[in-house]
Enzyme design. Structure first.
Site, PDB file in Angstrom:
ATOM      1  N   PRO A  92       3.085 -11.069   1.919  1.00 39.91           N
ATOM      2  CA  PRO A  92       2.472 -12.083   2.789  1.00 39.91           C
ATOM      3  C   PRO A  92       2.924 -13.517   2.529  1.00 39.91           C
ATOM      4  CG  PRO A  92       0.946 -11.502   1.060  1.00 39.91           C
ATOM      5  CD  PRO A  92       2.135 -10.602   0.865  1.00 39.91           C
ATOM      6  N   GLY A  93       3.710 -13.744   1.462  1.00 49.39           N
ATOM      7  CA  GLY A  93       4.256 -15.086   1.277  1.00 49.39           C
ATOM      8  C   GLY A  93       4.022 -15.732  -0.072  1.00 49.39           C
ATOM      9  N   GLU A  99      10.772 -10.439   6.542  1.00 57.01           N
ATOM     10  CA  GLU A  99       9.811  -9.342   6.498  1.00 57.01           C
ATOM     11  C   GLU A  99      10.102  -8.385   7.646  1.00 57.01           C
ATOM     12  OE1 GLU A  99       7.206  -6.567   5.949  1.00 57.01           O
ATOM     13  OE2 GLU A  99       7.479  -8.153   4.458  1.00 57.01           O
ATOM     14  N   ASP A 157      11.452  -8.196  -3.945  1.00 59.59           N
ATOM     15  CA  ASP A 157      10.129  -7.701  -4.346  1.00 59.59           C
ATOM     16  C   ASP A 157       9.877  -6.461  -3.500  1.00 59.59           C
ATOM     17  OD1 ASP A 157       7.633  -7.732  -5.682  1.00 59.59           O
ATOM     18  OD2 ASP A 157       6.705  -8.643  -3.929  1.00 59.59           O
ATOM     19  N   CYS A 179       5.498  -3.531  -8.213  1.00 56.51           N
ATOM     20  CA  CYS A 179       4.175  -3.498  -8.843  1.00 56.51           C
ATOM     21  C   CYS A 179       3.785  -2.044  -9.064  1.00 56.51           C
ATOM     22  CB  CYS A 179       3.137  -4.258  -8.006  1.00 56.51           C
ATOM     23  SG  CYS A 179       2.986  -3.679  -6.307  1.00 56.51           S
TER      24      CYS A 179
END
Length: 500
Positions: A122-123, A143, A188, A241
């Site tokens: 989301p930024g 994105e 990411d 993650c």
């Protein structure tokens, strides 16, 4: 959050037991403690971080403690709820899980860099990168999913960022458009989310071994595309993650096999605060880990330069990080890109067509607004070029390639709309500006008045004020209003208005 509320998948538990051995119980016990809460200061909104800290403690009364691996990061208490304060809408900070702040620290971004955040929504990491760039250089933030790309663009806007282009593209297409273009790339990567089980318990229900394998394959593709987009001498930081070796060390190992021009590097932030990969997993032996993760016959020794963030060893959730350097000379690549940029500028100068005439008219309308409303020459400061989408005028970073064929969500700084020789400034422009840069301003030190403005109501002003007025809270810009006869008509975007 306690372990009783999070029923961890059996296959996940078995794998983590195999990886961590005697340390597994300590890992599992971390699910019995509550998650950590973090926010990150936005350097684009303040003259100094000390000013931010002093204002935050004085005006909001927050009790902050530093995140050790991120100089701009702070832990806060859950009950303080900084997301429900006008400062949040003014972009003073970004609420971000503390471990998620680590990847950008390893990227070591500098002002003037050309950077890509490849999977950016989301930024959080995009806004962190932009803060380090200090408005210099260019950031392409991409994105794949359109809805998430819109949220990404809103966060870029809220934090007052001018030098970022937001795209809604596949990484495959970007690799075709931007060969050897970027100094630094953050990947990411979309992952199975195992590191977020404590923060987002719904991730447990979505987890499966099949999804781990699917994510690993997708990550390999994304990393390959990132390699094509990186200049010789440039850096990729890969992060997830998740705890799955298939998505972490194994993927990096395969990448190094396929791309011998890359090598792993350590970084100061990682060496000081994080555990290393492979032996850092604290299993009984490196061989056991290699067998478990199918890492035989690849550059396993080099993989000790990767990093893991364990929730039982620091105040944050689970993450994996790897910093990859591409062989070659940055200077040669930069000289080559300079020649390409020069050719692009020559092509633009020769294209004196109807679109150029439209842009000139829009720019003239903007300059009239600027003369009446602002104390700065924004185009001179930004050193970009105008682009026009229908009636919407943007200032695009000069380093950006031609936008043809790209799905553009935000083309740099949105200046506003040109409507029948009338210029209407954008919300993005308001959030970019500082209070002193506007000729007319209303500062709402009373938070109840600030909430009324954010709700869409009018606010009071000096009767002498007339025209476009920057509405602020504690000196931080919130949006536009139009002053007349002692009242500021509200121009806060209807889609962003807040019920209270």
């Amino acid at each position: 959050m306690t372990n009783e509320k999070i029923k961890l998948p059996e296959a996940f538990c078995q794998r983590m037991q195999g990886l961590l051995g005697l340390k597994a119980e300590e890992f599992f016990s971390s699910y019995e403690s509550g998650r950590e809460y973090g926010l990150r200061y936005n350097p684009l909104k303040f003259t100094s971080q000390r000013e931010f800290e002093q204002k935050l403690r004085k005006e909001l009364g927050y009790r902050l403690s530093p995140v050790p691996w991120c100089a701009q990061g702070y832990y806060y208490r859950e009950e303080e709820q900084p997301g429900k304060h006008p400062w949040h809408e003014a972009g003073a900070y970004y609420i971000q899980e503390p471990s998620a702040m680590s990847a950008v620290e390893l990227l070591e971004v500098l002002p003037g860099d050309t950077v890509c955040d490849l999977c950016a929504a989301p930024g959080g990491k995009t806004t962190q990168i932009a803060g380090k760039m200090q408005g210099q250089g260019m950031l392409v933030s991409n994105e794949f999913y359109a809805g998430r790309a819109k949220i990404l663009a809103q966060n870029v806007e809220r934090l007052g960022i001018a030098n970022t282009v937001v795209l809604n593209e596949s990484t495959e297409h970007l690799a075709q458009v931007f060969p050897e273009f970027f100094d630094k790339i953050l990947v990411d990567a979309p992952c199975s989310g195992e590191g977020m089980f404590r923060k987002e318990p719904q991730a447990v229900d979505e987890w499966s071994l099949d999804n781990v394998a699917l994510c690993a394959r997708r990550q390999q593709e994304i990393l390959g595309h990132a390699a094509e987009m990186l200049k010789p001498g440039g850096v990729i930081v890969y992060s997830t993650c998740t705890f799955a070796p298939e998505e972490n060390e194994q993927n990096i190992g395969y990448f190094l096999q396929e791309h011998p021009e890359f090598s792993l590097e350590t970084a100061a932030a990682g060496e000081q605060y994080f555990s290393h990969g492979l032996p850092g997993l604290e299993c009984s032996s490196e061989d056991a880990i290699c067998n478990h993760a199918n890492l035989q016959n690849i550059r396993t020794k080099e993989l000790t330069k990767t990093y893991r963030l364990w929730p039982h060893k620091l105040r944050g959730e689970g993450h994996f990080l790897a910093r990859l350097r591409k062989d070659g000379m940055e200077e040669e690549a930069q000289a080559s890109m300079g020649k390409i940029a020069g050719k692009c500028r020559e092509k633009r100068r020769s294209a004196k067509d109807k679109e150029a005439v439209r842009i000139e008219a829009a720019a003239a309308a903007y300059y009239k607004f600027q003369e009446e409303t602002l104390r700065i020459d924004l185009p001179e400061r930004l050193c970009g070029r105008y682009v026009l989408f229908a009636e919407e005028l943007y200032m695009l970073p000069e380093a950006m390639k031609d936008l043809s064929g790209l799905k553009v969500v935000r083309a740099g700084l949105h200046l506003g709309a040109c409507k029948k020789n009338r210029f209407e400034p954008s919300h993005a422009l308001a959030l970019y500006l500082h209070q002193k840069e506007a000729k007319r301003c209303v500062d709402l030190a009373d938070y109840s008045e600030a909430w009324k403005y954010l709700h869409g109501e009018t606010v009071s002003c000096d009767t002498a004020q007339k025209g476009w007025t920057l509405v602020c809270v504690d000196g931080l810009s919130l949006g536009w209003g139009k002053a007349h006869n002692g009242v500021v008509k509200n121009h806060y975007p209807k889609g962003l208005r807040i019920c209270y």
